[in-house]
Design a protein around this motif. Structure first.
Motif, short mmCIF file in Angstrom:
data_model
loop_
_atom_site.label_atom_id
_atom_site.label_comp_id
_atom_site.label_asym_id
_atom_site.label_seq_id
_atom_site.Cartn_x
_atom_site.Cartn_y
_atom_site.Cartn_z
N VAL A 55 57.50 57.04 4.54
CA VAL A 55 58.12 56.74 5.84
C VAL A 55 57.76 55.31 6.25
N THR A 56 58.76 54.56 6.63
CA THR A 56 58.56 53.16 6.99
C THR A 56 58.84 52.92 8.48
N GLU A 57 58.40 51.78 8.95
CA GLU A 57 58.68 51.38 10.33
C GLU A 57 60.18 51.31 10.56
N LYS A 58 60.91 50.76 9.61
CA LYS A 58 62.36 50.65 9.74
C LYS A 58 62.99 52.03 9.88
N TYR A 59 62.56 52.97 9.06
CA TYR A 59 63.11 54.32 9.12
C TYR A 59 62.84 54.96 10.48
N LEU A 60 61.62 54.83 10.95
CA LEU A 60 61.28 55.42 12.26
C LEU A 60 62.09 54.79 13.38
N THR A 61 62.27 53.47 13.34
CA THR A 61 63.06 52.82 14.40
C THR A 61 64.52 53.26 14.32
N GLU A 62 65.03 53.48 13.10
CA GLU A 62 66.39 53.99 12.95
C GLU A 62 66.51 55.41 13.51
#
Length: 136
Positions: A55-62
């Protein structure tokens, strides 16, 4: 609905719903607003305990998670993995790839299609994911 406490040492066996429950439970008051979107996304993308490290920061923000909460969640994921690391990575999803630990804090998953996903945890930069495709 009665909630059973999740065993962090068994995080790799968690379902997508259990991963969402754990994330929301990190800060229930602040994270409750993300529960529905996270549950939908994690179920659709099969983000279960084994995939948690990717899980990445980008995924969480999406998924609609605010930046401050992203950082807290990623830090908690790193802590969970670090505290329960058995020395071998079990990143592979059932039947989808083989996981190999390449160096401390990094693992890769090779898929049948020749693509490779490299997951890593770096305290300065958080959890990251790198996809590498190979021509067959």
């Amino acid at each position: 609905e009665e909630e059973v406490k999740l065993d962090g040492s068994q995080y790799e066996a968690w379902s997508s719903d259990q991963v969402v429950r754990w994330m929301v439970g990190l800060n229930a008051e602040a994270h409750q607003r993300y529960k529905a979107k996270l549950r939908d996304a994690f179920n659709a993308d099969v983000i279960n305990g084994r995939a948690l490290v990717g899980v990445t920061e980008k995924y969480l923000t999406e998924c609609g998670v605010g930046m401050v909460h992203c950082q807290a969640i990623l830090h908690s994921i790193q802590k969970l993995v670090r505290e329960n690391d058995t020395g071998e990575s079990r990143l592979q999803e059932a039947g989808k790839g083989e996981a190999d630990v390449e160096e401390e804090g990094q693992a890769s998953v090779a898929t049948a299609r020749g693509a490779e996903t490299i997951f890593g945890a770096d305290p300065a930069h958080g959890v990251y994911e790198l996809n590498v495709s190979a021509e067959l």
